[in-house]
Design an enzyme around this catalytic site. Structure first.
Site, PDB file in Angstrom:
ATOM      1  N   ASP A  31      -4.267   6.919   9.724  1.00  0.00           N
ATOM      2  CA  ASP A  31      -5.201   7.341  10.762  1.00  0.00           C
ATOM      3  C   ASP A  31      -6.508   6.547  10.700  1.00  0.00           C
ATOM      4  OD1 ASP A  31      -6.112   8.818  12.863  1.00  0.00           O
ATOM      5  OD2 ASP A  31      -6.200  10.720  11.797  1.00  0.00           O
ATOM      6  N   HIS A  48      -5.301  -1.363  15.632  1.00  0.00           N
ATOM      7  CA  HIS A  48      -3.861  -1.156  15.412  1.00  0.00           C
ATOM      8  C   HIS A  48      -3.233  -2.399  14.768  1.00  0.00           C
ATOM      9  CE1 HIS A  48      -3.943   2.684  17.251  1.00  0.00           C
ATOM     10  NE2 HIS A  48      -4.127   2.260  18.491  1.00  0.00           N
ATOM     11  N   LEU A 142      13.191   0.043  -2.288  1.00  0.00           N
ATOM     12  CA  LEU A 142      12.292   0.980  -1.600  1.00  0.00           C
ATOM     13  C   LEU A 142      12.858   1.284  -0.221  1.00  0.00           C
ATOM     14  CD1 LEU A 142       9.420   2.372  -1.285  1.00  0.00           C
ATOM     15  CD2 LEU A 142       8.645   0.217  -0.320  1.00  0.00           C
TER      16      LEU A 142
HETATM   17  C1  FPP Z   1      -3.903   6.383  14.208  1.00  0.00           C
HETATM   18  O1  FPP Z   1      -5.091   5.731  14.478  1.00  0.00           O
HETATM   19  C2  FPP Z   1      -2.799   5.483  14.223  1.00  0.00           C
HETATM   20  C3  FPP Z   1      -1.752   5.536  15.082  1.00  0.00           C
HETATM   21  C4  FPP Z   1      -1.594   6.518  16.153  1.00  0.00           C
HETATM   22  C5  FPP Z   1      -0.673   4.599  14.997  1.00  0.00           C
HETATM   23  C6  FPP Z   1      -0.403   4.059  13.633  1.00  0.00           C
HETATM   24  C7  FPP Z   1       0.106   2.737  13.844  1.00  0.00           C
HETATM   25  C8  FPP Z   1      -0.097   1.661  13.086  1.00  0.00           C
HETATM   26  C9  FPP Z   1      -0.744   1.651  11.761  1.00  0.00           C
HETATM   27  C10 FPP Z   1       0.377   0.365  13.547  1.00  0.00           C
HETATM   28  C11 FPP Z   1       1.722   0.391  14.153  1.00  0.00           C
HETATM   29  C12 FPP Z   1       2.796   0.492  13.158  1.00  0.00           C
HETATM   30  C13 FPP Z   1       3.893  -0.260  13.221  1.00  0.00           C
HETATM   31  C14 FPP Z   1       5.000  -0.070  12.272  1.00  0.00           C
HETATM   32  C15 FPP Z   1       4.017  -1.301  14.241  1.00  0.00           C
HETATM   33  P1  FPP Z   1      -5.885   6.231  15.736  1.00  0.00           P
HETATM   34  O2  FPP Z   1      -5.559   5.338  16.873  1.00  0.00           O
HETATM   35  O3  FPP Z   1      -5.601   7.681  15.974  1.00  0.00           O
HETATM   36  O4  FPP Z   1      -7.365   6.017  15.266  1.00  0.00           O
HETATM   37  P2  FPP Z   1      -8.606   6.944  15.610  1.00  0.00           P
HETATM   38  O5  FPP Z   1      -8.272   8.309  15.047  1.00  0.00           O
HETATM   39  O6  FPP Z   1      -9.715   6.273  14.897  1.00  0.00           O
HETATM   40  O7  FPP Z   1      -8.752   6.939  17.088  1.00  0.00           O
END
Ligand code: FPP
Length: 252
Positions: A31, A48, A142
């Site tokens: 997150d 991202h 893994l």
């Molecule tokens: C949360 O950050 C993250 C997500 C909703 C997506 C997690 C995805 C990745 C780490 C990259 C994609 C993964 C792969 C395997 C391609 P947020 O957008 O909610 O951040 P915020 O809370 O600061 O708005």
């Protein structure tokens, strides 16, 4: 497990590491990508992208620390309500990850699996993932579970339906918790020992609701793109200090 790697971090961070108490299964809510980008005056998508890099490093870190299962929340069933452009970036990053990281994952003996509603993902992503899953299917060090289009309640619900469809009434009556776990998408895997959530949020967000029953929780303010191998090492050291009782009493 890479003992030289472990020793290096242990010395650098001044933290003792117990190689006999490595969590078998680590689950992570990645997150804070959006906030990471915003803090730098950048588009959320930049966060991202950096988030994928962080994931790659954490996968390698887990492998070296001796973790056997890693489950990451990459896209929840609720994430479809994000703006179309952001969903589209996340999907592109996913197919890019599947295509470009295949060789490195294989070289590190990582088997990739998907939990979640695979059929609900776009065709391009399904194709890229299918290849990644097939090509890494024999890797043994893994297991990386990508939770995609995943929701914990949906997982439990599909398990209930499967059990009801497959089992005769007497078998259904006699079903144990362990039997039921065999219908979940994590069938055959140990429950997570450690749940990590970054960015200071203190929620489960519908992640692995059944499987996390006895997990130790580790929350950090670090935003996901900044979560590196040292942070992972710290989280596992913190886990090793916990006293896991599984509801029982431990004599001291
Ligand atoms: C949360 O950050 C993250 C997500 C909703 C997506 C997690 C995805 C990745 C780490 C990259 C994609 C993964 C792969 C395997 C391609 P947020 O957008 O909610 O951040 P915020 O809370 O600061 O708005």
């Amino acid at each position: 497990m890479d003992l030289a790697y472990i020793n290096d971090f242990s010395v650098r961070l001044g933290l003792p590491f117990d190689s006999d108490r490595v969590p078998q299964h680590v689950a992570i809510v990645m997150d804070g990508n959006g906030r990471w980008a915003k803090q730098r005056g950048q588009e959320r998508n930049v966060g991202h992208r950096r988030g994928v890099e962080a994931l790659e490093n954490v996968v390698i870190g887990c492998r070296k620390l001796g973790v056997r299962y890693l489950t990451v929340y990459a896209f929840s069933t609720e994430n479809w309500s994000r703006p179309k452009a952001e969903i589209s970036t996340l999907m592109s990053l996913l197919s890019e990850f599947a295509d470009k990281k295949l060789a490195r994952l294989k070289a590190n003996q990582v088997r990739v699996q998907v939990i979640g509603d695979f059929a609900g993902l776009p065709m391009l992503q399904r194709l890229a993932l299918r290849r990644l899953l097939d090509e890494t299917a024999n890797e043994q060090e893994l297991v990386l579970n990508l939770a995609l289009n995943y929701g914990g309640r949906a997982d439990i619900l599909q398990a209930v339906k499967q059990a009801a469809l497959q089992l005769a009434p007497d078998k259904l009556q006699a079903m144990t918790e362990a039997d039921f776990a065999g219908f979940l998408q994590t069938a055959g895997q140990p429950d997570p020992d450690l749940l990590i959530r970054t960015s200071g949020e203190l929620r489960l967000s519908n992640f692995l609701l059944w499987q996390l029953a006895y997990a130790e929780f580790y929350f950090t303010d670090t935003l996901w793109p900044d979560f590196d191998e040292a942070e992972l090492f710290r989280a596992i050291c913190a886990y090793q200090k916990r006293s896991r009782r599984f509801g029982a009493v431990v004599e001291v």
